[in-house]
Design a protein around this motif. Structure first.
Motif, mmCIF file in Angstrom:
data_model
loop_
_atom_site.group_PDB
_atom_site.id
_atom_site.type_symbol
_atom_site.label_atom_id
_atom_site.label_comp_id
_atom_site.label_asym_id
_atom_site.label_seq_id
_atom_site.Cartn_x
_atom_site.Cartn_y
_atom_site.Cartn_z
ATOM 1 N N ALA A 112 0.825 -1.205 0.000
ATOM 2 C CA ALA A 112 0.000 0.000 0.000
ATOM 3 C C ALA A 112 0.863 1.260 0.000
ATOM 4 C CB ALA A 112 -0.938 0.000 1.198
ATOM 5 N N SER A 113 1.993 1.196 0.675
ATOM 6 C CA SER A 113 2.872 2.365 0.734
ATOM 7 C C SER A 113 3.955 2.354 -0.337
ATOM 8 C CB SER A 113 3.530 2.471 2.114
ATOM 9 O OG SER A 113 4.398 1.374 2.334
ATOM 10 N N THR A 114 4.331 1.158 -0.790
ATOM 11 C CA THR A 114 5.396 1.009 -1.788
ATOM 12 C C THR A 114 4.932 -0.046 -2.799
ATOM 13 O OG1 THR A 114 6.982 1.433 -0.009
ATOM 14 C CG2 THR A 114 7.882 0.576 -2.067
ATOM 15 N N PRO A 115 4.194 0.356 -3.826
ATOM 16 C CA PRO A 115 3.583 -0.613 -4.744
ATOM 17 C C PRO A 115 4.558 -1.520 -5.496
ATOM 18 C CG PRO A 115 2.585 1.547 -5.011
ATOM 19 C CD PRO A 115 3.774 1.724 -4.112
ATOM 20 N N THR A 116 5.774 -1.042 -5.735
ATOM 21 C CA THR A 116 6.763 -1.871 -6.427
ATOM 22 C C THR A 116 8.067 -1.891 -5.633
ATOM 23 O OG1 THR A 116 7.362 0.013 -7.813
ATOM 24 C CG2 THR A 116 5.789 -1.549 -8.751
ATOM 25 N N PRO A 117 8.055 -2.568 -4.503
ATOM 26 C CA PRO A 117 9.257 -2.589 -3.663
ATOM 27 C C PRO A 117 10.376 -3.416 -4.280
ATOM 28 C CG PRO A 117 7.646 -4.132 -2.812
ATOM 29 C CD PRO A 117 6.986 -3.398 -3.944
ATOM 30 N N ASP A 118 11.609 -3.007 -4.018
ATOM 31 C CA ASP A 118 12.749 -3.819 -4.440
ATOM 32 C C ASP A 118 13.049 -4.833 -3.333
ATOM 33 O OD1 ASP A 118 14.260 -2.470 -2.435
ATOM 34 O OD2 ASP A 118 15.065 -1.041 -3.896
ATOM 35 N N ASP A 119 14.019 -5.690 -3.560
ATOM 36 C CA ASP A 119 14.345 -6.737 -2.587
ATOM 37 C C ASP A 119 14.682 -6.171 -1.215
ATOM 38 O OD1 ASP A 119 13.902 -8.734 -4.420
ATOM 39 O OD2 ASP A 119 16.021 -9.152 -4.782
ATOM 40 N N LYS A 120 15.444 -5.095 -1.189
ATOM 41 C CA LYS A 120 15.842 -4.492 0.081
ATOM 42 C C LYS A 120 14.624 -3.971 0.845
ATOM 43 C CE LYS A 120 18.889 -1.047 2.123
ATOM 44 N NZ LYS A 120 19.810 0.056 1.884
ATOM 45 N N GLU A 121 13.707 -3.335 0.136
ATOM 46 C CA GLU A 121 12.501 -2.808 0.777
ATOM 47 C C GLU A 121 11.621 -3.939 1.310
ATOM 48 O OE1 GLU A 121 11.731 1.359 -1.583
ATOM 49 O OE2 GLU A 121 11.478 -0.526 -2.708
ATOM 50 N N ILE A 122 11.528 -5.020 0.553
ATOM 51 C CA ILE A 122 10.752 -6.178 1.021
ATOM 52 C C ILE A 122 11.404 -6.759 2.261
ATOM 53 C CG2 ILE A 122 10.025 -8.543 0.486
ATOM 54 C CD1 ILE A 122 9.754 -7.609 -2.467
ATOM 55 N N ASP A 123 12.712 -6.978 2.195
ATOM 56 C CA ASP A 123 13.425 -7.543 3.349
ATOM 57 C C ASP A 123 13.257 -6.659 4.582
ATOM 58 O OD1 ASP A 123 14.295 -9.651 1.783
ATOM 59 O OD2 ASP A 123 16.296 -8.801 1.446
ATOM 60 N N GLN A 124 13.373 -5.367 4.397
ATOM 61 C CA GLN A 124 13.262 -4.442 5.522
ATOM 62 C C GLN A 124 11.854 -4.464 6.108
ATOM 63 O OE1 GLN A 124 14.093 -0.313 4.607
ATOM 64 N NE2 GLN A 124 14.800 0.038 6.695
ATOM 65 N N ALA A 125 10.845 -4.392 5.266
ATOM 66 C CA ALA A 125 9.461 -4.354 5.750
ATOM 67 C C ALA A 125 9.051 -5.658 6.417
ATOM 68 C CB ALA A 125 8.515 -4.044 4.593
ATOM 69 N N MET A 126 9.545 -6.780 5.915
ATOM 70 C CA MET A 126 9.117 -8.082 6.409
ATOM 71 C C MET A 126 10.019 -8.630 7.510
ATOM 72 S SD MET A 126 6.405 -8.447 4.623
ATOM 73 C CE MET A 126 5.951 -10.103 5.092
ATOM 74 N N SER A 127 11.109 -7.932 7.822
ATOM 75 C CA SER A 127 12.108 -8.479 8.736
ATOM 76 C C SER A 127 11.581 -8.770 10.137
ATOM 77 C CB SER A 127 13.314 -7.547 8.828
ATOM 78 O OG SER A 127 12.952 -6.337 9.466
ATOM 79 N N GLY A 128 10.562 -8.077 10.587
ATOM 80 C CA GLY A 128 10.038 -8.307 11.922
ATOM 81 C C GLY A 128 9.008 -9.404 12.010
ATOM 82 N N ASN A 129 8.674 -10.018 10.888
ATOM 83 C CA ASN A 129 7.698 -11.103 10.877
ATOM 84 C C ASN A 129 8.441 -12.420 10.766
ATOM 85 O OD1 ASN A 129 6.110 -8.654 9.974
ATOM 86 N ND2 ASN A 129 4.495 -10.160 10.238
ATOM 87 N N ILE A 130 8.313 -13.224 11.802
ATOM 88 C CA ILE A 130 9.065 -14.473 11.892
ATOM 89 C C ILE A 130 8.253 -15.643 11.348
ATOM 90 C CG2 ILE A 130 10.139 -16.103 13.502
ATOM 91 C CD1 ILE A 130 10.672 -13.620 15.308
ATOM 92 N N CYS A 131 8.916 -16.467 10.547
ATOM 93 C CA CYS A 131 8.332 -17.711 10.033
ATOM 94 C C CYS A 131 9.246 -18.842 10.492
ATOM 95 C CB CYS A 131 8.247 -17.685 8.510
ATOM 96 S SG CYS A 131 7.659 -19.235 7.809
ATOM 97 N N ARG A 132 8.749 -19.613 11.427
ATOM 98 C CA ARG A 132 9.578 -20.710 11.956
ATOM 99 C C ARG A 132 9.860 -21.769 10.900
ATOM 100 N NH1 ARG A 132 7.952 -22.347 17.951
ATOM 101 N NH2 ARG A 132 9.498 -23.876 17.372
#
Length: 152
Positions: A112-132
Motif C-alpha cells: 500500500a505504501s510502496t507498490p513496487t518494492p525492491d528486494d531491500k525494501e521487502i526484506d526491511q518491511a518483512m524483517s520483523g515477521n518471523i516464520c519458523r
C-alpha cells in the motif's frame, strides 16, 4: 466506551481499556485469523492494520484504538481473494501456516505504501515477521508477484 471500526463494522467496547486488541478480536469477536505468537510484539503473527498501518495487536491496548479503523486478515478481502492471498497460494507459501495472516497483513501494508518494492525494501518491511518454517523466499516471491516483478 471505546468505539472503533473493525473490517468496516462499528464495534463498541466497554471493558478494560488496557486489554490488548488481539484478545478483543479473538476472544470477544471470535475472529481467529489474527494469531497469538510471542505476546511481546516481536514475531508479527498478530499483525493487523490500524488506520492502514501494519500494527502488532498483542500489545496494543484497546484505549489506543479508540475511534480507529482496524482491518484484520478476515477483512482484507471479503471473498478471501486479495491478490496477496492468491499469490500466497500460487507460490505454496504456507507450510505450517501459523504466521501467514500476519505475514500477509505486513505485506499488504508494504504494498500500500510502496507498490513496487525492491528486494531491500521487502526484506526491511518483512524483517520483523518471523516464520519458523523458513518460507521467506516464497513470501518474497509472492510479494514480488503481486507487485508485478515476478510470476509464479
Amino acid at each position: 466506551m471505546i468505539t472503533l471500526k473493525i473490517n468496516n463494522q462499528t464495534h463498541e467496547f466497554d471493558g478494560d481499556p488496557q486489554m490488548p486488541l488481539l484478545w478483543y478480536l479473538r476472544d470477544e469477536l471470535a475472529m481467529k485469523g489474527t494469531k497469538y505468537g510471542c505476546g511481546m510484539a516481536l514475531c508479527g503473527a498478530c499483525t493487523v492494520h490500524v488506520d492502514g498501518n501494519a500494527t502488532r495487536s498483542c500489545r496494543l491496548p484497546m484505549a489506543a484504538v479508540k475511534d480507529k479503523t482496524v482491518t484484520t486478515i478476515e477483512g482484507l478481502d471479503k471473498n478471501h481473494e486479495h491478490p496477496l492471498q492468491i499469490a500466497w497460494a500460487e507460490n505454496d507459501v504456507p507450510q505450517c501456516g501459523y504466521c501467514q495472516s500476519g505475514q500477509i497483513m505486513q505485506a499488504a501494508s508494504l504494498l500500500a505504501s510502496t507498490p513496487t518494492p525492491d528486494d531491500k525494501e521487502i526484506d526491511q518491511a518483512m524483517s520483523g515477521n518471523i516464520c519458523r518454517c523458513g518460507t521467506y523466499p516464497r513470501i518474497k516471491k509472492a510479494i514480488k508477484q503481486v507487485a508485478g516483478g515476478d510470476k509464479a
